[in-house]
Write an enzyme that holds these catalytic residues in place. Structure first.
Site, mmCIF file in Angstrom:
data_model
loop_
_atom_site.group_PDB
_atom_site.id
_atom_site.type_symbol
_atom_site.label_atom_id
_atom_site.label_comp_id
_atom_site.label_asym_id
_atom_site.label_seq_id
_atom_site.Cartn_x
_atom_site.Cartn_y
_atom_site.Cartn_z
ATOM 1 N N LYS A 1 5.527 -23.009 8.844
ATOM 2 C CA LYS A 1 6.094 -21.657 8.808
ATOM 3 C C LYS A 1 4.945 -20.695 8.511
ATOM 4 C CE LYS A 1 10.088 -19.096 7.136
ATOM 5 N NZ LYS A 1 10.735 -18.860 8.453
ATOM 6 N N ARG B 1 8.293 -26.853 1.423
ATOM 7 C CA ARG B 1 7.893 -26.495 2.795
ATOM 8 C C ARG B 1 6.700 -25.545 2.772
ATOM 9 N NH1 ARG B 1 12.485 -24.084 6.651
ATOM 10 N NH2 ARG B 1 12.104 -22.205 5.398
#
Ligand SMILES: Cc1ncc(COP(=O)(O)O)c(CNc2cccc(C(=O)O)c2)c1O
Length: 291
Positions: A150, A51
Site C-alpha cells: 500500500k 500491513r
C-alpha cells in the site's frame, strides 16, 4: 483545534507542512494506511499496522518507531482530537532528500498521522447500490510494483478513478494482465453465484484488504460458502450479487457492471447480511481509545 502528529510531535493543522524535497511528495515514495475508528474503537488497528510495516519493509523504508510505539501514537492522535468516529490516515514517506530520486539521499522517514471526523459515503448508495465499469487500465503487475504494497504510488488507482468518472460512474474495476478481475480503484471485489461467494486470491494482484479479510471471517462464521477463486468479467456480469469492500466504503453493493444489470438490480441478500454483520463487528473488534 485539530492536532496532527508530524515526525516527532503534535502540531496544529495549519502548521502541518512537509518539505518540497520530501520524496513522498516528489515521487510517491512511501507507504500509507487508511483506518477507521467506530464509537471510540479503532477497527483492526493491529492488522493495519502489520500491513504498514510489511509494505515499508518491502520497499526498504525504515519506520523510525517500533510498531507498538506507532500504534500508541495513532491511538493518542484520536484521543487528542477527542474523536469517536474517525477516518485515520497514517503516512510514512521516504523523507527529505535531494532532487534526485535516489532514496539514499533521504536522511529519515517522514511520519504523519491525521485523524478526522468521518466523511461517510452517501447513505442512499447503500440502498440503491452503485454502478461500475471495467476500465482499460490494468492493476500494476507484482513484478512492476506489487499491488500488495500500500504505497503512496496511487496513480494507477487515480487514473482508474478518472476513467470511472469519464464513464459517468462511481467506481471502476481493474483486470490483471491475464484479464482476470483484480479489484476496484480503492476496494476489493466479491461476487455471489448460486450461494457461493468468491473473491480473487492473493496471486491475482490486489491489495489484501483488511475489510476483505474481515468479510471472509464473518462469512465463514455465518456458515456461508466463501472461497478465494479467480473470475472474469463474464462471471461478474452473470453473478447474482456483486459487492465491494474497503475501509472507506465498508460493504457496498454493485448493481450494474458495464451496462449489465446484476441480479434484480438491487443490493442482494448476502450483501446486506454481510454489511449487517460487518457493522456489528466494527465497534467490538479493535483497539479502545478511551479506556
Ligand atoms: C487498491 C485498494 N484495494 C483495496 C482497498 C481496501 O482495503 P482495506 O479494506 O484494507 O481498506 C484499498 C483501501 N482503500 C482506500 C484506502 C484509503 C483511502 C481510500 C479512499 O477511497 O479515500 C481508499 C485500496 O486502496
Amino acid at each position: 483545534e485539530q492536532w496532527i502528529f508530524l515526525n516527532n510531535r503534535f502540531v496544529k493543522k495549519d502548521e502541518a507542512v512537509v518539505s518540497v524535497y520530501d520524496h513522498g511528495f516528489l515521487y510517491g515514495d512511501g507507504v500509507f494506511e487508511g483506518i477507521r475508528m467506530y464509537s471510540g474503537n479503532v477497527f483492526r488497528l493491529d492488522d493495519h499496522m502489520k500491513r504498514l510495516y510489511e509494505s515499508a519493509h518491502s520497499i526498504m523504508l525504515h519506520i523510525p518507531f517500533e510498531k507498538e510505539e506507532l500504534t500508541e501514537l495513532v491511538v493518542e492522535t484520536c484521543r487528542k482530537n477527542q474523536l469517536q468516529d474517525a477516518y485515520i490516515r497514517l503516512v510514512i514517506s521516504r523523507g527529505v532528500g535531494d532532487l534526485g530520486l535516489n532514496p539514499y539521499t533521504c536522511k529519515g522517514a517522514g511520519v504523519i498521522i491525521i485523524a478526522e471526523p468521518l466523511a461517510l459515503f452517501p447513505k442512499q448508495l447503500y440502498e440503491t447500490g452503485i454502478e461500475v465499469v471495467t476500465v482499460p487500465s490494468r492493476r500494476n503487475r507484482a513484478d512492476v510494483l506489487s499491488p500488495k504494497v500500500k504505497s503512496l504510488n496511487y496513480l494507477n488507482n487515480i487514473l482508474v478513478k478518472i476513467e470511472a468518472s469519464l464513464a459517468g460512474v462511481n467506481e471502476a474495476l481493474m483486470l490483471n494482465d491475464q484479464g482476470y478481475v483484480a479489484e476496484a480503484s480503492g476496494e476489493n471485489i466479491f461476487i455471489v453465484k448460486d450461494g457461493i461467494i468468491k473473491t480473487p486470491p492473493g496471486y491475482i494482484g490486489a491489495l489484501e484488504g483488511i475489510t476483505r479479510n474481515a468479510i471472509i471471517e464473518l462469512a465463514k462464521k455465518a456458515q456461508l460458502d466463501i472461497r478465494e477463486d479467480v473470475f472474469t468479467r463474464h462471471d461478474v456480469y452473470t453473478a447474482d450479487e456483486v459487492f465491494l469492500t474497503g475501509t472507506a466504503a465498508e460493504v457496498i453493493a454493485v448493481v450494474k457492471v458495464d451496462g449489465r444489470k446484476i441480479g434484480n438490480g438491487k443490493p442482494g441478500e448476502v450483501t446486506n447480511q454481510l454489511l449487517t454483520l460487518f457493522r456489528e463487528a466494527v465497534s467490538v473488534d479493535g483497539t479502545k481509545v478511551y479506556v
